[in-house]
Scaffold this motif. Sequence first.
Motif, PDB file in Angstrom:
ATOM      1  N   ARG A  56       0.689  -1.325  -0.028  1.00 29.05           N
ATOM      2  CA  ARG A  56       0.034   0.022   0.019  1.00 29.05           C
ATOM      3  C   ARG A  56       0.954   1.262  -0.099  1.00 29.05           C
ATOM      4  NH1 ARG A  56      -5.677   0.141   0.970  1.00 29.05           N
ATOM      5  NH2 ARG A  56      -6.124   1.958  -0.041  1.00 29.05           N
ATOM      6  N   ALA A  57       2.036   1.256   0.861  1.00 25.80           N
ATOM      7  CA  ALA A  57       2.879   2.314   0.933  1.00 25.80           C
ATOM      8  C   ALA A  57       3.646   2.699  -0.520  1.00 25.80           C
ATOM      9  CB  ALA A  57       3.716   2.141   1.941  1.00 25.80           C
ATOM     10  N   GLU A  60       0.726   4.481  -2.687  1.00 20.86           N
ATOM     11  CA  GLU A  60       0.105   5.509  -1.700  1.00 20.86           C
ATOM     12  C   GLU A  60       0.922   6.858  -1.661  1.00 20.86           C
ATOM     13  OE1 GLU A  60      -3.273   5.997  -1.791  1.00 20.86           O
ATOM     14  OE2 GLU A  60      -3.763   3.904  -2.161  1.00 20.86           O
ATOM     15  N   ILE A  61       2.293   6.294  -1.263  1.00 18.38           N
ATOM     16  CA  ILE A  61       2.890   7.762  -0.929  1.00 18.38           C
ATOM     17  C   ILE A  61       4.141   8.038  -1.749  1.00 18.38           C
ATOM     18  CG2 ILE A  61       2.628   6.966   1.639  1.00 18.38           C
ATOM     19  CD1 ILE A  61       5.567   5.907   1.659  1.00 18.38           C
ATOM     20  N   GLY A  64       7.334   6.183  -2.918  1.00 17.63           N
ATOM     21  CA  GLY A  64       7.064   4.795  -2.359  1.00 17.63           C
ATOM     22  C   GLY A  64       7.766   3.433  -2.678  1.00 17.63           C
ATOM     23  N   GLU A 117       6.895   5.888   6.381  1.00 19.40           N
ATOM     24  CA  GLU A 117       5.749   5.129   5.924  1.00 19.40           C
ATOM     25  C   GLU A 117       4.374   5.285   6.637  1.00 19.40           C
ATOM     26  OE1 GLU A 117       5.915   0.507   4.290  1.00 19.40           O
ATOM     27  OE2 GLU A 117       7.426   1.042   5.521  1.00 19.40           O
ATOM     28  N   LEU A 121       1.167   7.185   5.135  1.00 22.54           N
ATOM     29  CA  LEU A 121       0.071   6.431   5.117  1.00 22.54           C
ATOM     30  C   LEU A 121      -1.153   7.089   5.778  1.00 22.54           C
ATOM     31  CD1 LEU A 121       1.272   2.623   4.987  1.00 22.54           C
ATOM     32  CD2 LEU A 121       0.007   3.715   2.975  1.00 22.54           C
ATOM     33  N   GLU A 124      -2.516   9.802   3.903  1.00 19.26           N
ATOM     34  CA  GLU A 124      -3.168   9.646   2.380  1.00 19.26           C
ATOM     35  C   GLU A 124      -4.217   8.773   2.471  1.00 19.26           C
ATOM     36  OE1 GLU A 124      -2.059  10.569  -0.535  1.00 19.26           O
ATOM     37  OE2 GLU A 124      -0.400  11.725   0.427  1.00 19.26           O
TER      38      GLU A 124
END
Length: 181
Positions: A56-57, A60-61, A64, A117, A121, A124
């Motif tokens: 997911r990181a 999403e970031i 990442g 991280e 997250l 986000e």
Amino acid sequence: MGDALELLLRQHQLIKTLFAQTLDATATAEREANFRTLRRLLAVHETAEEEIIHPRARTEIEDGASVVSARLREEHEAKQQLAELESLDIASPEFEKGLAQLREDVIAHAEHEEQEEFSLLRHELEPRQLRAMRRAVEIAESLAPTRPHPGVESVEANLLVGSFAAMLDRARDAITKPQSA
């Protein structure tokens, strides 16, 4: 109940406590029991991060992919250190020195995760997404290997090898568990 990140942050604190209890234990049996608990928590915790949080990181970031790559390298190194510790006499000075180094490395790793991280997250993702991720983390941990497996740090590797490794680890844990535990 909390969300995935709150769960993982609490586990980071528990990991720090278990390191201290293991290093401070004077009786070999106590040190061994603490180490066994620490080893299991590290193994399942990292597996859940590798399967749920890092993917997911990565998407999403900002940047990442490089953030996650750095965390995976740290996790690989920690798994190697943990595997080496398993081969040492728990009462030896080498074990104590290795465990102290592992503690330093794992705490630095946890701080990187928290700053680079987890905090991003949280910014986000919506609270409902983070709550849903908690359940996914709990499921991943319940199915995860209980011992270190260096080289198994990706979702794909965990899916291919993790289930079999978890089954073997849990069997080994049952066989090697002290009678008093």
